[in-house]
Design a protein around this motif. Structure first.
Motif, PDB file in Angstrom:
ATOM      1  N   GLY A 563     -26.471  34.036  11.572  1.00  0.00           N
ATOM      2  CA  GLY A 563     -26.029  34.949  10.648  1.00  0.00           C
ATOM      3  C   GLY A 563     -24.428  34.591   9.841  1.00  0.00           C
ATOM      4  O   GLY A 563     -24.560  35.612   9.003  1.00  0.00           O
ATOM      5  N   PHE A 564     -23.564  33.593  10.108  1.00  0.00           N
ATOM      6  CA  PHE A 564     -22.489  33.470   9.819  1.00  0.00           C
ATOM      7  C   PHE A 564     -22.582  33.003   8.139  1.00  0.00           C
ATOM      8  O   PHE A 564     -23.618  31.579   7.645  1.00  0.00           O
ATOM      9  N   GLY A 565     -22.041  33.948   7.038  1.00  0.00           N
ATOM     10  CA  GLY A 565     -22.054  33.031   5.506  1.00  0.00           C
ATOM     11  C   GLY A 565     -21.084  31.977   5.772  1.00  0.00           C
ATOM     12  O   GLY A 565     -20.831  31.800   6.246  1.00  0.00           O
ATOM     13  N   LYS A 566     -22.421  31.087   4.347  1.00  0.00           N
ATOM     14  CA  LYS A 566     -21.422  29.878   5.190  1.00  0.00           C
ATOM     15  C   LYS A 566     -20.186  29.958   4.301  1.00  0.00           C
ATOM     16  O   LYS A 566     -19.492  30.509   2.732  1.00  0.00           O
ATOM     17  N   GLN A 567     -19.370  28.884   4.548  1.00  0.00           N
ATOM     18  CA  GLN A 567     -17.948  28.727   3.895  1.00  0.00           C
ATOM     19  C   GLN A 567     -17.930  27.979   2.778  1.00  0.00           C
ATOM     20  O   GLN A 567     -17.027  26.525   3.147  1.00  0.00           O
ATOM     21  N   LYS A 568     -18.615  27.706   1.914  1.00  0.00           N
ATOM     22  CA  LYS A 568     -18.799  26.847   1.026  1.00  0.00           C
ATOM     23  C   LYS A 568     -17.188  26.528   0.117  1.00  0.00           C
ATOM     24  O   LYS A 568     -16.794  25.679   0.156  1.00  0.00           O
ATOM     25  N   ASP A 569     -16.367  27.113   0.027  1.00  0.00           N
ATOM     26  CA  ASP A 569     -14.897  27.069  -0.300  1.00  0.00           C
ATOM     27  C   ASP A 569     -14.492  25.691   0.271  1.00  0.00           C
ATOM     28  O   ASP A 569     -14.025  25.092   0.004  1.00  0.00           O
ATOM     29  N   LYS A 570     -14.409  26.457   1.483  1.00  0.00           N
ATOM     30  CA  LYS A 570     -13.052  25.906   2.792  1.00  0.00           C
ATOM     31  C   LYS A 570     -14.382  24.464   3.084  1.00  0.00           C
ATOM     32  O   LYS A 570     -13.506  23.659   3.276  1.00  0.00           O
ATOM     33  N   MET A 571     -16.040  24.474   3.075  1.00  0.00           N
ATOM     34  CA  MET A 571     -15.857  23.061   2.464  1.00  0.00           C
ATOM     35  C   MET A 571     -15.302  21.778   1.920  1.00  0.00           C
ATOM     36  O   MET A 571     -15.088  21.194   2.013  1.00  0.00           O
ATOM     37  N   GLN A 572     -15.913  22.600   0.780  1.00  0.00           N
ATOM     38  CA  GLN A 572     -15.140  22.071  -0.521  1.00  0.00           C
ATOM     39  C   GLN A 572     -14.292  21.341  -0.499  1.00  0.00           C
ATOM     40  O   GLN A 572     -13.376  20.618  -0.819  1.00  0.00           O
ATOM     41  N   SER A 573     -12.882  22.516   0.352  1.00  0.00           N
ATOM     42  CA  SER A 573     -11.503  22.247   0.056  1.00  0.00           C
ATOM     43  C   SER A 573     -11.324  20.720   1.720  1.00  0.00           C
ATOM     44  O   SER A 573     -10.105  19.919   0.541  1.00  0.00           O
ATOM     45  N   PHE A 574     -11.929  21.171   2.282  1.00  0.00           N
ATOM     46  CA  PHE A 574     -11.473  20.369   3.580  1.00  0.00           C
ATOM     47  C   PHE A 574     -12.061  18.753   2.719  1.00  0.00           C
ATOM     48  O   PHE A 574     -12.086  17.803   2.777  1.00  0.00           O
ATOM     49  N   ARG A 575     -13.498  18.658   2.212  1.00  0.00           N
ATOM     50  CA  ARG A 575     -14.461  17.354   2.286  1.00  0.00           C
ATOM     51  C   ARG A 575     -12.832  16.865   0.866  1.00  0.00           C
ATOM     52  O   ARG A 575     -12.519  15.878   0.407  1.00  0.00           O
ATOM     53  N   LEU A 576     -12.421  17.368   0.143  1.00  0.00           N
ATOM     54  CA  LEU A 576     -11.541  16.799  -0.916  1.00  0.00           C
ATOM     55  C   LEU A 576      -9.950  16.361  -0.609  1.00  0.00           C
ATOM     56  O   LEU A 576      -9.336  15.025  -0.905  1.00  0.00           O
ATOM     57  N   LYS A 577      -9.662  17.726   0.840  1.00  0.00           N
ATOM     58  CA  LYS A 577      -8.774  16.931   1.469  1.00  0.00           C
ATOM     59  C   LYS A 577      -8.417  15.910   2.163  1.00  0.00           C
ATOM     60  O   LYS A 577      -8.021  14.385   1.771  1.00  0.00           O
ATOM     61  N   LEU A 578     -10.232  15.416   2.784  1.00  0.00           N
ATOM     62  CA  LEU A 578     -10.710  14.731   3.763  1.00  0.00           C
ATOM     63  C   LEU A 578     -10.599  12.980   2.522  1.00  0.00           C
ATOM     64  O   LEU A 578      -9.759  11.830   2.879  1.00  0.00           O
ATOM     65  N   ILE A 579     -11.295  13.231   1.228  1.00  0.00           N
ATOM     66  CA  ILE A 579     -10.649  11.799   0.448  1.00  0.00           C
ATOM     67  C   ILE A 579      -9.534  11.722   0.043  1.00  0.00           C
ATOM     68  O   ILE A 579      -9.339  10.290   0.485  1.00  0.00           O
ATOM     69  N   SER A 580      -8.882  12.527  -0.482  1.00  0.00           N
ATOM     70  CA  SER A 580      -7.557  12.085  -1.095  1.00  0.00           C
ATOM     71  C   SER A 580      -6.826  11.332   0.356  1.00  0.00           C
ATOM     72  O   SER A 580      -6.392  10.558  -0.214  1.00  0.00           O
ATOM     73  N   ASP A 581      -6.998  12.284   1.424  1.00  0.00           N
ATOM     74  CA  ASP A 581      -6.368  11.510   2.779  1.00  0.00           C
ATOM     75  C   ASP A 581      -6.420   9.890   2.619  1.00  0.00           C
ATOM     76  O   ASP A 581      -5.853   9.118   3.440  1.00  0.00           O
ATOM     77  N   THR A 582      -7.742  10.288   3.295  1.00  0.00           N
ATOM     78  CA  THR A 582      -8.503   8.493   3.300  1.00  0.00           C
ATOM     79  C   THR A 582      -8.104   7.759   2.159  1.00  0.00           C
ATOM     80  O   THR A 582      -7.439   6.434   2.777  1.00  0.00           O
TER      81      THR A 582
END
Ligand SMILES: Nc1ncnc2c1ncn2[C@@H]1O[C@H](COP(=O)(O)OP(=O)(O)OP(=O)(O)O)[C@@H](O)[C@H]1O
Length: 863
Positions: A563-582
């Motif tokens: 029942g955890f709420g999905k952490q949409k903002d974090k998912m998006q932020s991490f994804r963008l960071k992963l893209i720019s870092d890579t």
């Protein structure tokens, strides 16, 4: 002659008493050479010469021969050391007669204690009270002796300026061994005394230690030792005041108190095991300047242990240290004489593991077949910890995999769900039920509390902690993931807790960062920013878990089941960071493995399509690569179809087999660095195949790979076939003029540069080679300024993009007095720029130990 005799009485005395000395010393030759090494009379080269001699008498003779060349002072020290030895032996013999029976009784008692402590398997979801006999559940682990890049580091052939590579110091061939052979002597060689066992998380290091203790206490193996003392860095972290080694040993071995002096006097019969170096709070601070030499001398715990590892304290004792690879660089490597890597299970062992786990042949085979049908899952099972988790999930779900796991995080998430479910009697099944909802909220709360604890402790490098959180300690679900141990303090008994496995702590820490309502910039960085690439090496598994937990599928699973709420903002932020870092890393060539694992964890093809890459550089250098690492690399390169401008596999312990595995990708690269790996003929054949097939491979680096002319001939034929290669770097090998001369046919076109410094080629031979081609293409010493200028700017760029921790590793390789003494402008400019960079890093560096190391380099470079 007479004159020499009177001027050199000690040397003369050795000559006069040669025959009787051989008789007297033949039984003490090992201790004697140890003393002479400690006193710096003998070098490691001398030791090797002595060890080549057959039989102890021959060895004594060799010692006497070598002493002839060392002069009068050395002879004097030798005479005093050997008479001390004789005296102590006489005393020891007298005493030992008296003590023999009591000593034997203590041995028996100690073995009984170790037997009791090691007879159960330390499975980490074992229900309390459930006992699993170790011997029935231990599965053979694949252990490889010899780790080339570490061997090289030990011999320091990496440092620039080394003028000669000792041919005797050929890297030990890698080969499979059994645990019982860890300390056994090889033909003609002294048994290893300081052994380092490395292996990735969950590969079985602690279980191997348990195997040693179990076999020893059951009188099966390692009987050359009288005592084995087992300590874990996890426990040692709790020591926060000055201690002596005696106190440390007695903390858990009170039964040895009366006899510890005798045991340590007899230290050649003592093995001390130090498990989990990477978990040591002070692992970065082992380059201490203060050494302790006495059992009762008090010092900081890090000083006591470093002194022990370096052989300053109990020099005769054997020491076995285990560590994950990321911390190995901080172990005082100079003291280690045997390197061992655990590579986990092969398919045969996985099958065996299933049989032992399910204890029902038919069921085990059925479960194994389910796993074998999924290649990724099978690959994960090569790591015993994951194999165990996979079996646990299969057991809980009766072989019905609810969602086929694809990554390491997936199996940990499913493990969490399976255990939570079984411990709460399926009370979370129904989402409609009101008490179910309440229960879920409670569950989330507990998991996050546990997560925060894991996170805080991980950031402080703590794996063992006193409980000041009773709610967690008393909660059934939390206690499923925690181990409680009671330890005896001088005045009371205290309960201490740890997560059932370090990987479980790393997982919970990531769960907290992913699911708690705290922004990532707060947990991962300072201010508004965080970086995936710049986190310290000990957080790489945590980072991989975090990426997996922030993926769509695991968010979905956690939401559906807990029942955890999905952490949409974090998912998006991490994804963008992963893209720019890579993107940045592919461009600048910094170390990329953690990002590749994070990408694998995301399992998101769209993410890779969003990468805007101008250039593709893959730097994986300096850490041994595991099968899972290969998977991460291949997963990435399967989706990214660009030409690879550079692949750096320096010091990765790469084998012929793994090179073959990567071959299709290496065909796409323009520059390939394979230095500091032990490349046998098989591996060189793979390189030759790549040279023969690739249309674009222009630069190849094979420095310090232990290759000789026979390897070079294979490469030369391949170069001939394709005629594309322009640069070949082969520093620090065994190549001769004869090996190099066939290359003159291809110089200067296409082969513009062949670098063969620190090989068996003289400057004259270098000139002859160059006279055979229209313009000079061969470099056999530091003469050509333009070339070294290019080299220096490459190294400098690498330093600039490396984290400060990695920078220290590079600096160890490139600094050297003899290069600094080169008067060329390039060398001066290089060292000035390097010094500037070090200064900037010192100012920015938050980690005390790294800063200290950088400061040491700064002092060397500016002195
Ligand atoms: N030889 C083995 N036979 C059976 N099970 C094993 C074996 N080796 C490891 N395991 C399983 O894997 C788990 C993890 O092993 P272990 O704790 O020894 O790993 P480790 O290398 O010390 O990990 P870490 O670096 O994370 O501390 C064990 O609890 C056990 O379940």
């Amino acid at each position: 002659m007479t004159l020499a005799g009177t001027l050199e009485p000690c040397l003369q005395s050795l000559r006069n008493h040669r025959v009787s000395l051989v008789d007297k010393l033949e039984f003490h030759i090992d201790s004697l050479t140890d003393v002479l090494i400690t006193k710096e009379i003998f070098t490691r080269d001398d030791l090797e010469e002595i060890q080549y001699e057959k039989g102890p008498r021959g060895k004594v003779r060799k010692v006497l021969d070598i002493l002839e060349g060392k002069g009068e002072e050395a002879a004097r020290i030798f005479i005093s050391a050997s008479s001390c030895l004789e005296e102590s032996n006489i005393k020891a013999e007298d005493q030992s007669l008296k003590q023999t029976s009591e000593y034997q009784k203590v041995i028996a008692k100690h073995k009984a204690v170790l037997k009791r402590r090691s007879e159960c398997m330390l499975y980490y979801n074992t229900r309390h009270g459930e006992k699993i006999p170790f011997s029935e559940h231990y599965v053979n682990l694949l252990i490889v002796k010899g780790h080339h890049s570490l061997e090289i580091k030990r011999h320091e052939v990496l440092t620039f300026g080394q003028q000669r590579i000792s041919l005797q110091q050929k890297a030990t061939e890698q080969r499979l061994i059994k645990p019982a052979q860890l300390f056994s002597s090889e033909t003609g060689k002294k048994p290893a005394k300081k052994v380092l066992v490395t292996g990735v998380a969950g590969i079985g290091k602690t279980v191997l230690v348990q195997k040693i203790l179990c076999d020893f206490s059951n009188h099966k193996e390692h009987q050359s030792f009288d005592f084995i003392i087992h300590m874990t860095f996890r426990d040692l972290n709790l020591v926060n005041k000055p201690v002596s080694l005696r106190e440390l040993i007695l903390r858990k071995n009170g039964h040895l108190a009366k006899h510890l002096d005798t045991i340590t006097e007899n230290d050649t019969k003592l093995l001390i095991i130090l498990d989990g170096f990477d978990e040591f709070k002070h692992y970065r601070g082992c380059d201490v300047d203060i050494f302790l030499t006495d059992l009762d001398e008090e010092g900081e715990v890090v000083e006591v242990l470093s002194s022990l590892m370096l052989g300053e304290l109990l020099p005769g004792a054997s020491v076995l240290i285990t560590s994950r690879p990321m911390a190995v660089g901080h172990i005082p490597i100079g003291s280690i004489d045997c390197f061992v890597v655990i590579t986990g299970f092969s398919t045969v062992e996985i099958h065996d593991f299933f049989q032992r786990f399910f204890q029902d042949e038919e069921l085990a085979t059925k479960m194994f077949d389910i796993v074998a049908a999924n290649e990724l899952l099978l690959t994960l099972c090569y790591i015993p910890a994951f194999c165990h988790i996979v079996c646990s999930i299969l057991k809980e779900s009766n072989g019905l995999y609810p969602d086929t796991p694809r990554t390491m995080t997936d199996i940990y998430v499913q493990y969490l769900l399976a255990l939570v479910k079984s411990h709460t009697n399926n009370r979370i099944e129904s989402l409609n039920n009101v008490s179910g909802m309440k229960h879920q909220e409670h569950l989330q709360e507990i998991l996050l509390k546990l997560g925060r604890l894991a996170y805080q402790k991980l950031m402080n490098q703590e794996t063992l902690f006193y409980s000041n959180n009773d709610e967690i300690a008393s909660c059934v679900i939390a206690s499923t993931f925690l181990d409680k141990t009671s330890i005896q303090e001088p005045s009371c008994t205290e309960d201490v807790y740890s997560f059932t496995h370090l990987t479980i702590q790393e997982f919970f820490a990531a769960l907290y960062c992913a699911m708690a309502d705290v922004p990532l910039s707060e947990t991962l960085g300072s201010g508004n920013e965080y970086s995936i690439a710049c986190l310290p090496g000990n957080l790489d598994l945590f980072m991989r878990f975090l990426s997996g937990l922030l993926s769509e599928r695991n968010q979905e699973l956690l939401s559906r089941n807990i029942g955890f709420g999905k952490q949409k903002d974090k998912m998006q932020s991490f994804r963008l960071k992963l893209i720019s870092d890579t993107q940045a890393t592919c461009e600048n060539g910094a170390y990329i493995l953690t990002q590749l694992h994070c990408i694998l964890e995301q399992q998101d093809v769209l993410l890779m399509q969003e990468l805007r890459l101008q250039r593709l550089r893959i730097n994986l250098s300096d850490v041994t690569l595991s099968t899972m690492d290969h998977n991460a690399v291949k997963h990435f390169l399967n989706e990214i179809h660009l030409t690879i401008s550079e692949v750096d596999l320096t010091g990765t312990n790469i084998s012929a087999e793994s090179l073959r595995d990567l071959q299709p990708y290496l065909l796409r690269c323009e520059k390939l660095w394979l230095g500091e790996n032990n490349l046998d003929l098989e591996a060189i054949k793979v390189v030759a195949d790549i040279l023969q097939e690739s249309d674009i491979l222009k630069e190849l680096g094979l420095g310090w790979t232990d290759i000789g002319d026979e390897h070079l001939f294979v490469l030369t034929n391949a170069i001939k076939a394709k005629q594309i290669l322009t640069e070949l770097w082969m520093e620090g090998n065994r190549i001769t003029f004869a090996g190099l001369s066939p290359l003159t046919v291809f110089t200067p076109s296409p082969l513009e540069r062949v670098v063969a410094i620190w090989n068996n080629v003289t400057d004259d031979e270098g000139e002859r080679l160059n006279s055979l081609c229209p313009k000079p293409c061969f470099t056999v010493s530091f003469t050509e300024n333009s070339m070294w200028k290019d080299w220096a700017s490459w190294v400098l760029q690498r330093c600039e993009v490396s984290s400060s921790e990695k920078l220290v590793t590079i600096l160890f390789k490139v600094y050297d007095i003899s290069v600094r003494s080169i008067e060329s402008q390039w060398a001066k400019t290089f060292y000035i720029s390097l010094t500037k960079l070090i200064r900037t890093r010192i100012e920015q560096c938050m980690e005390e130990d790294v800063r200290r190391k950088l400061e040491k380099f700064e002092t060397i470079l500016t002195s």
